[in-house]
Write a protein that holds these residues in place. Structure first.
Motif, PDB file in Angstrom:
ATOM      1  N   PRO A  74       0.810  -1.224   0.000  1.00 32.02           N
ATOM      2  CA  PRO A  74       0.000   0.000   0.000  1.00 32.02           C
ATOM      3  C   PRO A  74       0.843   1.274   0.000  1.00 32.02           C
ATOM      4  CG  PRO A  74      -0.869  -1.557   1.585  1.00 32.02           C
ATOM      5  CD  PRO A  74       0.441  -2.106   1.116  1.00 32.02           C
ATOM      6  N   ALA A  75       1.941   1.271   0.732  1.00 33.44           N
ATOM      7  CA  ALA A  75       2.785   2.472   0.784  1.00 33.44           C
ATOM      8  C   ALA A  75       3.430   2.741  -0.572  1.00 33.44           C
ATOM      9  CB  ALA A  75       3.867   2.304   1.852  1.00 33.44           C
ATOM     10  N   VAL A  76       3.899   1.698  -1.225  1.00 34.79           N
ATOM     11  CA  VAL A  76       4.532   1.879  -2.537  1.00 34.79           C
ATOM     12  C   VAL A  76       3.493   2.296  -3.567  1.00 34.79           C
ATOM     13  CG1 VAL A  76       5.811   0.707  -4.370  1.00 34.79           C
ATOM     14  CG2 VAL A  76       6.394   0.266  -1.996  1.00 34.79           C
ATOM     15  N   SER A  77       2.315   1.686  -3.516  1.00 35.74           N
ATOM     16  CA  SER A  77       1.240   2.061  -4.443  1.00 35.74           C
ATOM     17  C   SER A  77       0.803   3.504  -4.235  1.00 35.74           C
ATOM     18  CB  SER A  77       0.040   1.133  -4.265  1.00 35.74           C
ATOM     19  OG  SER A  77       0.383  -0.187  -4.556  1.00 35.74           O
ATOM     20  N   ALA A  78       0.710   3.918  -2.982  1.00 35.72           N
ATOM     21  CA  ALA A  78       0.321   5.304  -2.689  1.00 35.72           C
ATOM     22  C   ALA A  78       1.381   6.277  -3.181  1.00 35.72           C
ATOM     23  CB  ALA A  78       0.089   5.474  -1.191  1.00 35.72           C
ATOM     24  N   ALA A  79       2.648   5.939  -3.001  1.00 36.21           N
ATOM     25  CA  ALA A  79       3.723   6.804  -3.488  1.00 36.21           C
ATOM     26  C   ALA A  79       3.679   6.901  -5.011  1.00 36.21           C
ATOM     27  CB  ALA A  79       5.081   6.272  -3.029  1.00 36.21           C
ATOM     28  N   ALA A 115       2.358  10.177  -9.741  1.00 34.85           N
ATOM     29  CA  ALA A 115       1.609  10.317 -11.000  1.00 34.85           C
ATOM     30  C   ALA A 115       0.670  11.516 -10.945  1.00 34.85           C
ATOM     31  CB  ALA A 115       0.827   9.042 -11.288  1.00 34.85           C
ATOM     32  N   SER A 116       0.061  11.744  -9.792  1.00 39.14           N
ATOM     33  CA  SER A 116      -0.827  12.895  -9.630  1.00 39.14           C
ATOM     34  C   SER A 116      -0.061  14.215  -9.752  1.00 39.14           C
ATOM     35  CB  SER A 116      -1.514  12.807  -8.272  1.00 39.14           C
ATOM     36  OG  SER A 116      -2.327  13.913  -8.056  1.00 39.14           O
ATOM     37  N   LYS A 117       1.125  14.252  -9.158  1.00 37.12           N
ATOM     38  CA  LYS A 117       1.957  15.459  -9.268  1.00 37.12           C
ATOM     39  C   LYS A 117       2.375  15.692 -10.717  1.00 37.12           C
ATOM     40  CE  LYS A 117       3.984  15.241  -4.648  1.00 37.12           C
ATOM     41  NZ  LYS A 117       5.231  15.012  -3.890  1.00 37.12           N
ATOM     42  N   ALA A 118       2.704  14.626 -11.423  1.00 38.19           N
ATOM     43  CA  ALA A 118       3.107  14.760 -12.819  1.00 38.19           C
ATOM     44  C   ALA A 118       1.954  15.301 -13.660  1.00 38.19           C
ATOM     45  CB  ALA A 118       3.586  13.420 -13.368  1.00 38.19           C
ATOM     46  N   LEU A 119       0.751  14.808 -13.410  1.00 38.14           N
ATOM     47  CA  LEU A 119      -0.409  15.322 -14.137  1.00 38.14           C
ATOM     48  C   LEU A 119      -0.672  16.783 -13.804  1.00 38.14           C
ATOM     49  CD1 LEU A 119      -2.898  12.335 -14.014  1.00 38.14           C
ATOM     50  CD2 LEU A 119      -1.784  13.309 -16.027  1.00 38.14           C
ATOM     51  N   ALA A 120      -0.474  17.163 -12.553  1.00 32.87           N
ATOM     52  CA  ALA A 120      -0.673  18.564 -12.169  1.00 32.87           C
ATOM     53  C   ALA A 120       0.322  19.468 -12.892  1.00 32.87           C
ATOM     54  CB  ALA A 120      -0.538  18.716 -10.657  1.00 32.87           C
ATOM     55  N   GLU A 154       9.703  19.962 -18.725  1.00 39.53           N
ATOM     56  CA  GLU A 154      10.574  18.874 -19.171  1.00 39.53           C
ATOM     57  C   GLU A 154      11.479  18.399 -18.048  1.00 39.53           C
ATOM     58  OE1 GLU A 154      12.746  20.124 -22.597  1.00 39.53           O
ATOM     59  OE2 GLU A 154      10.942  20.365 -23.821  1.00 39.53           O
ATOM     60  N   LYS A 155      12.040  19.340 -17.299  1.00 33.83           N
ATOM     61  CA  LYS A 155      12.948  18.976 -16.208  1.00 33.83           C
ATOM     62  C   LYS A 155      12.208  18.235 -15.088  1.00 33.83           C
ATOM     63  CE  LYS A 155      16.374  22.565 -16.838  1.00 33.83           C
ATOM     64  NZ  LYS A 155      17.729  22.198 -16.460  1.00 33.83           N
ATOM     65  N   VAL A 156      11.065  18.758 -14.695  1.00 32.55           N
ATOM     66  CA  VAL A 156      10.315  18.160 -13.590  1.00 32.55           C
ATOM     67  C   VAL A 156       9.721  16.820 -14.004  1.00 32.55           C
ATOM     68  CG1 VAL A 156       8.304  18.469 -12.103  1.00 32.55           C
ATOM     69  CG2 VAL A 156       9.850  20.367 -12.504  1.00 32.55           C
ATOM     70  N   LEU A 157       9.181  16.749 -15.212  1.00 32.51           N
ATOM     71  CA  LEU A 157       8.551  15.503 -15.650  1.00 32.51           C
ATOM     72  C   LEU A 157       9.559  14.375 -15.806  1.00 32.51           C
ATOM     73  CD1 LEU A 157       5.844  16.797 -18.127  1.00 32.51           C
ATOM     74  CD2 LEU A 157       5.525  15.812 -15.856  1.00 32.51           C
ATOM     75  N   LEU A 158      10.796  14.710 -16.148  1.00 34.31           N
ATOM     76  CA  LEU A 158      11.831  13.683 -16.214  1.00 34.31           C
ATOM     77  C   LEU A 158      12.066  13.079 -14.830  1.00 34.31           C
ATOM     78  CD1 LEU A 158      13.984  12.106 -17.742  1.00 34.31           C
ATOM     79  CD2 LEU A 158      15.555  14.011 -17.317  1.00 34.31           C
ATOM     80  N   LYS A 159      12.108  13.924 -13.812  1.00 34.27           N
ATOM     81  CA  LYS A 159      12.291  13.425 -12.441  1.00 34.27           C
ATOM     82  C   LYS A 159      11.086  12.598 -12.000  1.00 34.27           C
ATOM     83  CE  LYS A 159      15.528  16.929 -11.071  1.00 34.27           C
ATOM     84  NZ  LYS A 159      15.928  17.982 -10.163  1.00 34.27           N
ATOM     85  N   TYR A 160       9.883  13.068 -12.339  1.00 35.49           N
ATOM     86  CA  TYR A 160       8.690  12.308 -11.989  1.00 35.49           C
ATOM     87  C   TYR A 160       8.654  10.973 -12.731  1.00 35.49           C
ATOM     88  CZ  TYR A 160       6.596  16.184  -9.376  1.00 35.49           C
ATOM     89  OH  TYR A 160       6.329  17.153  -8.447  1.00 35.49           O
ATOM     90  N   ARG A 191      10.771   3.916 -10.805  1.00 36.31           N
ATOM     91  CA  ARG A 191      11.334   3.297  -9.604  1.00 36.31           C
ATOM     92  C   ARG A 191      10.242   2.657  -8.747  1.00 36.31           C
ATOM     93  NH1 ARG A 191      12.677   6.562  -4.921  1.00 36.31           N
ATOM     94  NH2 ARG A 191      12.859   5.022  -3.308  1.00 36.31           N
ATOM     95  N   HIS A 192       9.141   3.382  -8.538  1.00 31.15           N
ATOM     96  CA  HIS A 192       8.038   2.833  -7.751  1.00 31.15           C
ATOM     97  C   HIS A 192       7.426   1.615  -8.444  1.00 31.15           C
ATOM     98  CE1 HIS A 192       8.232   5.958  -4.814  1.00 31.15           C
ATOM     99  NE2 HIS A 192       7.817   6.913  -5.621  1.00 31.15           N
ATOM    100  N   SER A 193       7.320   1.666  -9.754  1.00 30.59           N
ATOM    101  CA  SER A 193       6.771   0.528 -10.497  1.00 30.59           C
ATOM    102  C   SER A 193       7.672  -0.691 -10.367  1.00 30.59           C
ATOM    103  CB  SER A 193       6.601   0.892 -11.973  1.00 30.59           C
ATOM    104  OG  SER A 193       5.688   1.946 -12.121  1.00 30.59           O
ATOM    105  N   LEU A 194       8.972  -0.478 -10.450  1.00 33.15           N
ATOM    106  CA  LEU A 194       9.914  -1.580 -10.306  1.00 33.15           C
ATOM    107  C   LEU A 194       9.851  -2.178  -8.903  1.00 33.15           C
ATOM    108  CD1 LEU A 194      12.194  -3.294 -11.512  1.00 33.15           C
ATOM    109  CD2 LEU A 194      13.792  -1.551 -10.718  1.00 33.15           C
ATOM    110  N   VAL A 195       9.780  -1.330  -7.886  1.00 36.89           N
ATOM    111  CA  VAL A 195       9.679  -1.819  -6.511  1.00 36.89           C
ATOM    112  C   VAL A 195       8.381  -2.597  -6.323  1.00 36.89           C
ATOM    113  CG1 VAL A 195       9.408  -1.100  -4.097  1.00 36.89           C
ATOM    114  CG2 VAL A 195      11.169  -0.063  -5.526  1.00 36.89           C
ATOM    115  N   LEU A 196       7.293  -2.103  -6.887  1.00 32.97           N
ATOM    116  CA  LEU A 196       6.011  -2.796  -6.794  1.00 32.97           C
ATOM    117  C   LEU A 196       6.082  -4.165  -7.458  1.00 32.97           C
ATOM    118  CD1 LEU A 196       3.237  -2.113  -5.617  1.00 32.97           C
ATOM    119  CD2 LEU A 196       2.591  -1.250  -7.858  1.00 32.97           C
ATOM    120  N   PHE A 197       6.697  -4.228  -8.629  1.00 35.11           N
ATOM    121  CA  PHE A 197       6.870  -5.503  -9.333  1.00 35.11           C
ATOM    122  C   PHE A 197       7.713  -6.470  -8.510  1.00 35.11           C
ATOM    123  CE2 PHE A 197       9.658  -8.057 -12.066  1.00 35.11           C
ATOM    124  CZ  PHE A 197       8.713  -8.916 -12.608  1.00 35.11           C
ATOM    125  N   LEU A 198       8.803  -5.978  -7.936  1.00 36.91           N
ATOM    126  CA  LEU A 198       9.675  -6.841  -7.135  1.00 36.91           C
ATOM    127  C   LEU A 198       8.971  -7.333  -5.868  1.00 36.91           C
ATOM    128  CD1 LEU A 198      13.092  -5.000  -7.533  1.00 36.91           C
ATOM    129  CD2 LEU A 198      12.365  -7.137  -8.603  1.00 36.91           C
TER     130      LEU A 198
END
Length: 127
Positions: free
Chosen positions: A23-28, A33-38, A51-57, A63-70
């Motif tokens: 749940p913590a990883v999914s929430a993060a 994703a919400s911040k990126a859309l904003a 461009e700079k901010v979206l690259l970081k997001y 990273r979160h997706s990879l952790v969730l998969f693992l």
């Protein structure tokens, strides 16, 4: 014999799902994703900074997706190990897991275990 191995594996899988920080990883992931859309929708932010901010997001989302998969792979590992071990002993567990009866047994066993576990935990917390 296959259904016993599958049921034990599913119980272990559900227990790990409950204990791992999914749940913590999914929430993060959802927050990022919400911040990126904003940022995408913001008219007052220049394209250069978007461009700079979206690259970081994007990197954070990856990273979160990879952790969730693992974490999901870690939760499924005992079931996969049991199926491989018993498969080597001649018990066709993988074939059973992919069949309709196997999927039904696994689903019912998982739901029954998760429901029972939830009730036991609630009763213990109420004391």
């Amino acid at each position: 014999m296959s259904w016993i191995v599958a049921t034990v594996g599913v119980v272990i899988f559900v227990e790990l799902l409950v204990r791992l920080p999914l749940p913590a990883v999914s929430a993060a992931l959802a927050r990022t994703a919400s911040k990126a859309l904003a940022v995408l929708r913001a008219d007052k932010i220049s394209d250069h900074w978007k461009e700079k901010v979206l690259l970081k997001y994007a990197l954070l989302i990856a990273r979160h997706s990879l952790v969730l998969f693992l974490l999901l792979l870690l939760a499924a590992a005992p079931l996969l190990c049991l199926a491989t071990l018993f498969g080597a002993l001649g018990v066709p567990v993988f074939g059973y897991l992919y069949s309709l009866p196997g999927l039904l047994v696994c689903t019912v066993a998982g739901v029954v275990y998760a429901t029972g576990r939830s009730r036991v935990v609630k009763r213990a917390a109420a004391r």
